[in-house]
Motif scaffolding. Structure first.
Motif, PDB file in Angstrom:
ATOM      1  N   LEU A  45      -8.127  -3.464  16.399  1.00  0.00           N
ATOM      2  CA  LEU A  45      -7.735  -3.527  14.848  1.00  0.00           C
ATOM      3  C   LEU A  45      -7.250  -2.245  14.467  1.00  0.00           C
ATOM      4  O   LEU A  45      -6.102  -2.171  13.868  1.00  0.00           O
ATOM      5  N   LEU A  46      -7.588  -1.000  14.856  1.00  0.00           N
ATOM      6  CA  LEU A  46      -7.471   0.237  14.531  1.00  0.00           C
ATOM      7  C   LEU A  46      -5.993   0.647  14.684  1.00  0.00           C
ATOM      8  O   LEU A  46      -5.028   1.048  14.301  1.00  0.00           O
ATOM      9  N   ILE A  47      -5.827   0.511  16.169  1.00  0.00           N
ATOM     10  CA  ILE A  47      -4.490   0.715  16.778  1.00  0.00           C
ATOM     11  C   ILE A  47      -3.410  -0.043  16.509  1.00  0.00           C
ATOM     12  O   ILE A  47      -2.415   0.248  16.174  1.00  0.00           O
ATOM     13  N   GLY A  48      -3.770  -1.237  16.048  1.00  0.00           N
ATOM     14  CA  GLY A  48      -3.006  -2.198  15.870  1.00  0.00           C
ATOM     15  C   GLY A  48      -2.384  -2.193  14.359  1.00  0.00           C
ATOM     16  O   GLY A  48      -1.110  -2.189  14.021  1.00  0.00           O
ATOM     17  N   THR A  49      -3.445  -1.778  13.718  1.00  0.00           N
ATOM     18  CA  THR A  49      -2.888  -1.193  12.087  1.00  0.00           C
ATOM     19  C   THR A  49      -2.223   0.032  12.115  1.00  0.00           C
ATOM     20  O   THR A  49      -0.998   0.047  11.285  1.00  0.00           O
ATOM     21  N   GLY A  50      -2.397   0.917  12.977  1.00  0.00           N
ATOM     22  CA  GLY A  50      -1.682   2.164  13.052  1.00  0.00           C
ATOM     23  C   GLY A  50      -0.534   1.983  13.265  1.00  0.00           C
ATOM     24  O   GLY A  50       0.585   2.562  12.879  1.00  0.00           O
ATOM     25  N   LEU A  51      -0.280   1.114  14.365  1.00  0.00           N
ATOM     26  CA  LEU A  51       1.232   0.915  15.153  1.00  0.00           C
ATOM     27  C   LEU A  51       2.205   0.033  14.193  1.00  0.00           C
ATOM     28  O   LEU A  51       3.180   0.363  14.147  1.00  0.00           O
ATOM     29  N   THR A  52       1.580  -0.705  13.539  1.00  0.00           N
ATOM     30  CA  THR A  52       2.265  -1.647  12.556  1.00  0.00           C
ATOM     31  C   THR A  52       2.745  -0.464  11.308  1.00  0.00           C
ATOM     32  O   THR A  52       3.830  -0.735  10.974  1.00  0.00           O
ATOM     33  N   SER A  53       1.804   0.107  10.742  1.00  0.00           N
ATOM     34  CA  SER A  53       2.241   1.236   9.741  1.00  0.00           C
ATOM     35  C   SER A  53       3.242   2.079  10.161  1.00  0.00           C
ATOM     36  O   SER A  53       4.230   2.448   9.544  1.00  0.00           O
ATOM     37  N   GLU A  54       3.353   2.299  11.643  1.00  0.00           N
ATOM     38  CA  GLU A  54       4.276   3.170  12.180  1.00  0.00           C
ATOM     39  C   GLU A  54       5.445   2.457  12.250  1.00  0.00           C
ATOM     40  O   GLU A  54       6.687   3.283  11.795  1.00  0.00           O
ATOM     41  N   ILE A  55       5.662   1.365  12.500  1.00  0.00           N
ATOM     42  CA  ILE A  55       6.919   0.449  12.588  1.00  0.00           C
ATOM     43  C   ILE A  55       7.378   0.172  10.861  1.00  0.00           C
ATOM     44  O   ILE A  55       8.651   0.665  11.031  1.00  0.00           O
ATOM     45  N   VAL A  56       6.645   0.014  10.194  1.00  0.00           N
ATOM     46  CA  VAL A  56       7.142   0.148   8.962  1.00  0.00           C
ATOM     47  C   VAL A  56       7.564   1.506   8.310  1.00  0.00           C
ATOM     48  O   VAL A  56       8.659   1.603   7.788  1.00  0.00           O
ATOM     49  N   MET A  57       6.870   2.587   8.729  1.00  0.00           N
ATOM     50  CA  MET A  57       7.476   3.823   8.280  1.00  0.00           C
ATOM     51  C   MET A  57       8.585   4.206   9.020  1.00  0.00           C
ATOM     52  O   MET A  57       9.624   4.688   8.493  1.00  0.00           O
ATOM     53  N   ARG A  58       9.057   3.722  10.112  1.00  0.00           N
ATOM     54  CA  ARG A  58      10.264   3.660  10.886  1.00  0.00           C
ATOM     55  C   ARG A  58      11.485   2.924  10.453  1.00  0.00           C
ATOM     56  O   ARG A  58      12.440   3.242  10.302  1.00  0.00           O
ATOM     57  N   LYS A  59      11.022   1.745  10.183  1.00  0.00           N
ATOM     58  CA  LYS A  59      12.329   0.744   9.914  1.00  0.00           C
ATOM     59  C   LYS A  59      12.520   0.537   8.452  1.00  0.00           C
ATOM     60  O   LYS A  59      13.748   0.452   8.299  1.00  0.00           O
ATOM     61  N   ILE A  60      11.551   0.693   7.506  1.00  0.00           N
ATOM     62  CA  ILE A  60      11.900   0.370   6.001  1.00  0.00           C
ATOM     63  C   ILE A  60      12.180   1.630   5.259  1.00  0.00           C
ATOM     64  O   ILE A  60      11.643   2.835   5.602  1.00  0.00           O
ATOM     65  N   LYS A  61      13.297   1.999   4.549  1.00  0.00           N
ATOM     66  CA  LYS A  61      13.889   2.985   4.110  1.00  0.00           C
ATOM     67  C   LYS A  61      13.540   2.913   2.688  1.00  0.00           C
ATOM     68  O   LYS A  61      13.183   4.151   2.001  1.00  0.00           O
ATOM     69  N   ASN A  62      13.254   2.017   1.899  1.00  0.00           N
ATOM     70  CA  ASN A  62      12.815   1.970   0.538  1.00  0.00           C
ATOM     71  C   ASN A  62      11.537   2.426   0.497  1.00  0.00           C
ATOM     72  O   ASN A  62      10.691   1.788   0.941  1.00  0.00           O
ATOM     73  N   ILE A  63      11.146   3.397  -0.105  1.00  0.00           N
ATOM     74  CA  ILE A  63       9.845   4.154  -0.517  1.00  0.00           C
ATOM     75  C   ILE A  63       9.001   2.987  -0.880  1.00  0.00           C
ATOM     76  O   ILE A  63       7.537   2.991  -0.633  1.00  0.00           O
ATOM     77  N   ASN A  64       9.291   2.282  -1.895  1.00  0.00           N
ATOM     78  CA  ASN A  64       8.484   1.272  -2.770  1.00  0.00           C
ATOM     79  C   ASN A  64       7.893   0.068  -1.723  1.00  0.00           C
ATOM     80  O   ASN A  64       6.813  -0.184  -1.712  1.00  0.00           O
TER      81      ASN A  64
END
Length: 96
Positions: A45-64
């Motif tokens: 759960l912790l690693i999956g959440t962290g990696l999913t958040s990392e993907i969002v930080m890398r791919k999504i450009k709009n800060i909101n």
């Protein structure tokens, strides 16, 4: 080491550090009784959440959108963790 690789390393380090809390606590009290399966599920759960958040930080450009998606990811983690711990939704996976 690039910034993105540093973030991945930090995600893994934080996840493992959080798993040390119940491991150390188990040596001081009988109130915490985790099995290997509990550590595997919590780590996933912790690693999956962290990696999913990392993907969002890398791919999504709009800060909101980025902040909104990370908040949703964290809410899902918290609700899943609570369900597994005490069973607030009454699923067969719930604690108790």
């Amino acid at each position: 080491m690039t910034m993105q690789n540093k973030r991945l390393f930090i995600i893994l380090l934080i996840s493992l550090s959080l798993l040390l809390i119940p491991l150390v606590a188990m040596s001081f009290t009988d109130a915490i009784n985790w099995t290997i399966a509990d550590f595997i599920i919590a780590g996933s759960l912790l690693i999956g959440t962290g990696l999913t958040s990392e993907i969002v930080m890398r791919k999504i450009k709009n800060i909101n959108y980025k902040v909104g998606l990370i908040v949703v990811i964290l809410i899902i983690l918290i609700l899943t963790w609570i369900e597994l711990a005490v069973g607030i939704f009454g699923t067969p996976f719930g604690g108790n």
